[in-house]
Scaffold this motif. Structure first.
Motif, short mmCIF file in Angstrom:
data_model
loop_
_atom_site.label_atom_id
_atom_site.label_comp_id
_atom_site.label_asym_id
_atom_site.label_seq_id
_atom_site.Cartn_x
_atom_site.Cartn_y
_atom_site.Cartn_z
N LEU A 90 0.83 -1.20 0.00
CA LEU A 90 0.00 0.00 0.00
C LEU A 90 0.86 1.25 0.00
CD1 LEU A 90 -2.89 1.21 0.24
CD2 LEU A 90 -2.55 1.21 2.71
N ALA A 91 1.92 1.25 0.81
CA ALA A 91 2.81 2.41 0.87
C ALA A 91 3.46 2.68 -0.49
CB ALA A 91 3.89 2.18 1.93
N ALA A 92 3.96 1.62 -1.12
CA ALA A 92 4.63 1.79 -2.41
C ALA A 92 3.67 2.34 -3.46
CB ALA A 92 5.20 0.45 -2.86
N SER A 93 2.45 1.84 -3.50
CA SER A 93 1.49 2.31 -4.50
C SER A 93 1.05 3.74 -4.21
CB SER A 93 0.28 1.37 -4.56
OG SER A 93 -0.33 1.23 -3.30
N GLY A 174 1.16 11.18 2.28
CA GLY A 174 0.91 11.01 3.71
C GLY A 174 0.39 9.61 4.04
N VAL A 175 -0.48 9.09 3.19
CA VAL A 175 -0.98 7.73 3.39
C VAL A 175 0.16 6.72 3.28
CG1 VAL A 175 -2.40 5.92 2.31
CG2 VAL A 175 -3.36 8.17 2.71
N GLY A 176 1.08 6.97 2.34
CA GLY A 176 2.22 6.07 2.19
C GLY A 176 3.07 6.00 3.45
N VAL A 177 3.33 7.16 4.06
CA VAL A 177 4.12 7.20 5.30
C VAL A 177 3.39 6.44 6.41
CG1 VAL A 177 5.00 8.70 7.11
CG2 VAL A 177 5.28 9.35 4.70
N LEU A 178 2.10 6.68 6.54
CA LEU A 178 1.32 6.02 7.59
C LEU A 178 1.31 4.51 7.40
CD1 LEU A 178 -0.44 6.38 10.08
CD2 LEU A 178 -2.40 6.79 8.57
N ALA A 179 1.22 4.06 6.15
CA ALA A 179 1.21 2.62 5.88
C ALA A 179 2.52 1.97 6.29
CB ALA A 179 0.93 2.38 4.40
N LEU A 180 3.65 2.65 6.06
CA LEU A 180 4.94 2.09 6.47
C LEU A 180 5.04 1.99 7.99
CD1 LEU A 180 7.53 3.79 4.07
CD2 LEU A 180 6.73 1.41 4.06
#
Length: 385
Positions: A90-93, A174-180
């Motif tokens: 999810l983070a990568a996408s 921001g979503v990518g950071v949160l997913a990581l």
């Protein structure tokens, strides 16, 4: 000593529940970001609102396929490791979506998100009862699914605010950071979660033979398709009536009502809860073109709509569990597949109607489909006697 150990297990169980709730929050926010960002995304990528809505359709279709297929592919893999891997995907996408300027590339990133979202939905639905003691399974499940409502309260409005202040791309980043962050948190807070048994295609077929399951899937299809046919286009629907700067606040009000609906309708029996949900959606969307013509009217109807839809996930999951208590992962796979497929169908259908007849007409779709769900519920109650 026994009491201390039991307390430690329960504490870790609630830490796992909170982490899973945050995970649900993140995937729902990722899936629904285009709702609050539809206008700036369509302008930046030079496509119509209806075409931009396909970003939601792409994740929905992929999630619908991934949810029932993933259990067959995962075999005996530990579900904790799978959840962590899905959040990395999810983070990568999300990062890829944030930097692309090509609509076709954006659609590819949304497909990858759909794989992650379908898997996370499935696993959190079926694993919720395993991370806490049996006596706390009900409250823990409601807590985990509150992530959906909180995503409406904080995630989607926050995305809209970030889009206004810094651009829609920063919302995806921001979503990518949160997913990581959550990929790490899941590895720390969740216990090892091997599957109770590997899911086979035969198990899914057996679940579908149960009439109670099939009725539940019809209700999910009607309610969720209708909801997203209009909700996907809520921003362009509201923009002629209120100032763009108020969009985030209106979505916030919708989300707060959704959290309340999650807990209050989630406490009802599934049949009664879904009756309240369908009636609330039908009422709010039916009168939206008239009562919603004013700022105050729009706000009141959004609150009613949010409260009604907020309990959909927990109520449909309760229906599925009651219909197939001996096959939780199989029933969840089918439920999540239909749920996400309905999101895709709703977003696509609403986009077609919006492009051809105007955005203002999309509210008729949930009004009609939610009313059809009420008819199904009434017929089912009479059939059961």
């Amino acid at each position: 000593m026994t009491t201390i150990c039991a307390d430690a297990v329960e504490t870790r169980g609630w830490a796992a529940s909170v982490t899973m709730a945050a995970t649900v929050f993140t995937v729902v926010t990722a899936e629904m970001l285009p709702v609050g960002l539809l206008t700036p995304m369509s302008e930046s990528l030079h496509v119509t609102d209806g075409a931009a809505g396909l970003a939601l359709t792409a994740t929905g279709v992929t999630s619908a396929v991934a949810a029932p297929v993933l259990p067959l592919m995962l075999g005996r893999l530990d579900r904790r490791a799978v959840l962590g891997g899905l959040m990395v995907l999810l983070a990568a996408s999300a990062f890829a979506a944030a930097i692309t300027s090509d609509f076709s590339v954006l659609m590819v990133t949304r497909v990858l998100m759909g794989i992650s979202i379908g898997g996370v939905w499935l696993l959190t639905v079926s694993l919720a009862r395993r991370v806490v003691p049996p006596t706390a399974a009900g409250p823990a499940t409601s807590l985990i699914f509150s992530g959906i409502g909180i995503a409406s309260v904080l995630g989607i409005p926050a995305g809209a605010y970030v889009g206004e202040l810094a651009g829609w791309r920063w919302a995806f980043a921001g979503v990518g950071v949160l997913a990581l962050v959550l990929a790490v948190a899941l590895s720390i807070n969740l216990p090892s979660l091997p599957p109770e048994r590997a899911v086979r295609l035969r198990d899914v077929r057996q679940v579908l033979k149960r009439s109670q399951v099939r009725v539940g899937l019809v209700l999910v299809a009607l309610i969720v398709t209708g909801h997203f046919a209009a909700y996907t286009y809520i921003r362009p629907l509201l923009e002629p009536r209120i100032a763009p700067v108020l969009i985030g606040a209106f979505l916030l009000a919708y989300g707060v009502a959704g959290v309340l609906g999650n807990f209050l309708t989630g406490a009802l029996r599934p049949h009664r809860a879904l009756t309240v949900i369908a009636a609330g959606i039908a009422l709010a969307t039916l009168v939206m073109p008239t009562v919603g013509a004013t700022v105050a009217g729009s706000l009141v109807l959004l609150v009613i709509w949010g409260f009604a839809y907020g309990g959909t996930t927990v109520s449909t999951q309760a229906w599925a569990h009651a219909a197939a208590p001996s096959a939780p992962e199989s029933s969840s796979a089918v439920l999540v597949g239909v749920y996400n497929g309905s999101i895709a169908l709703g977003a696509f259908t609403g986009g077609q109607v919006a492009d051809r007849f105007g955005v203002a007409t999309v509210t008729w779709l949930p009004a009609v489909l939610a009313t059809a769900a009420l008819v199904v519920l009434l017929a089912h109650r009479r059939q059961r006697g």
